[in-house]
Design an enzyme around this catalytic site. Sequence first.
Site, PDB file in Angstrom:
ATOM      1  N   SER A   1      10.369   8.385  -5.237  1.00  9.53           N
ATOM      2  CA  SER A   1      10.900   9.718  -4.958  1.00  9.53           C
ATOM      3  C   SER A   1      12.385   9.797  -5.288  1.00  9.53           C
ATOM      4  CB  SER A   1      10.705  10.072  -3.486  1.00  9.53           C
ATOM      5  OG  SER A   1       9.349  10.070  -3.141  1.00  9.53           O
TER       6      SER A   1
HETATM    7  N1  SAH Z   1       7.315   6.868  -0.530  1.00  9.46           N
HETATM    8  C1  SAH Z   1       7.195   6.524  -1.920  1.00  9.46           C
HETATM    9  C2  SAH Z   1       6.822   7.752  -2.733  1.00  9.46           C
HETATM   10  C3  SAH Z   1       5.777   7.448  -3.716  1.00  9.46           C
HETATM   11  S1  SAH Z   1       4.993   8.842  -4.430  1.00  9.46           S
HETATM   12  C4  SAH Z   1       8.437   5.835  -2.446  1.00  9.46           C
HETATM   13  O1  SAH Z   1       9.453   5.795  -1.740  1.00  9.46           O
HETATM   14  O2  SAH Z   1       8.423   5.318  -3.559  1.00  9.46           O
HETATM   15  C5  SAH Z   1       3.643   9.111  -3.304  1.00  9.46           C
HETATM   16  C6  SAH Z   1       2.700   7.981  -3.086  1.00  9.46           C
HETATM   17  O3  SAH Z   1       1.634   8.476  -2.259  1.00  9.46           O
HETATM   18  C7  SAH Z   1       2.021   7.421  -4.336  1.00  9.46           C
HETATM   19  O4  SAH Z   1       2.229   6.052  -4.397  1.00  9.46           O
HETATM   20  C8  SAH Z   1       0.539   7.775  -4.134  1.00  9.46           C
HETATM   21  O5  SAH Z   1      -0.328   6.802  -4.683  1.00  9.46           O
HETATM   22  C9  SAH Z   1       0.442   7.831  -2.630  1.00  9.46           C
HETATM   23  N2  SAH Z   1      -0.687   8.592  -2.112  1.00  9.46           N
HETATM   24  C10 SAH Z   1      -1.224   9.762  -2.543  1.00  9.46           C
HETATM   25  N3  SAH Z   1      -2.276  10.138  -1.794  1.00  9.46           N
HETATM   26  C11 SAH Z   1      -2.408   9.173  -0.835  1.00  9.46           C
HETATM   27  C12 SAH Z   1      -3.335   8.964   0.236  1.00  9.46           C
HETATM   28  N4  SAH Z   1      -4.340   9.804   0.495  1.00  9.46           N
HETATM   29  N5  SAH Z   1      -3.171   7.872   1.001  1.00  9.46           N
HETATM   30  C13 SAH Z   1      -2.178   6.972   0.768  1.00  9.46           C
HETATM   31  N6  SAH Z   1      -1.285   7.107  -0.232  1.00  9.46           N
HETATM   32  C14 SAH Z   1      -1.402   8.191  -1.030  1.00  9.46           C
END
Ligand code: SAH
Length: 222
Positions: free
Chosen positions: A69
């Site tokens: 993010s």
């Molecule tokens: N918090 C992360 C943001 C990553 S983007 C960081 O700091 O890098 C969002 C993430 O949510 C992705 O890795 C995606 O695979 C995950 N995601 C999406 N739907 C999800 C679900 N139902 N359960 C768990 N993770 C999920």
Amino acid sequence: MDQIDTYRHKGLRKELAVQLRDKGIADKNVLNAIETVPRHLFFGNDSIFFETHAYEDKAFPIGEGQTISQPYTVAYQSEALQINPKDKVLEIGTGSGYQAAVLATLGARVFSIERHRKLFERTKPLLEHLGYTHVKCFFGDGFEGVPSYALYDKIIITAAVPELPKKLLPQLAIGGKMVLPFGNETDCTMLRITKQAEGQYSEEILSPKAFAFVPMLKGKVF
Ligand code: SAH
């Protein structure tokens, strides 16, 4: 994992924290966490982006079609969560682990779940290697939450949700707060839901500003 944190990186982080302050992040603890966490180490070993772009206020690809993010978004959600030291925080979407590391630096005990096995397998040892002992990683579907460790003082969703994940609300302690980007990928509103009493919730629209997130999807990816 063998990359190091240098004075140059630290200087760039200081500049990033100043930028975020200028963009409206006011919580000193959050700005301090941004200055502390070595974001360039969360980009994945094979990333060509980390050296040049890690301290720009931008999201970047981390593999599996997912992103780390944008620092402003991480700071914004962290501030909105109003973290108290020792808070139990459930994070949906571990991704790179950067948000989890920022929350841990704020003193939270973090429980983070990721649906992509490859990301889970990469990020769990990375967080351990970097010394974030107060982050516990899980592989699974965030729509289910992590009931075995409930109740949580805070829940943060780091992917766009078009509807409220119903199973998460019961995992929130009374007085607890959940911060989530509500909407679709390119246009999310940040919401904060507070659990006032069992079955009783209040909702605040924190920002009408459009945030961009990858979508929260059902099920696991092996
Ligand atoms: N918090 C992360 C943001 C990553 S983007 C960081 O700091 O890098 C969002 C993430 O949510 C992705 O890795 C995606 O695979 C995950 N995601 C999406 N739907 C999800 C679900 N139902 N359960 C768990 N993770 C999920």
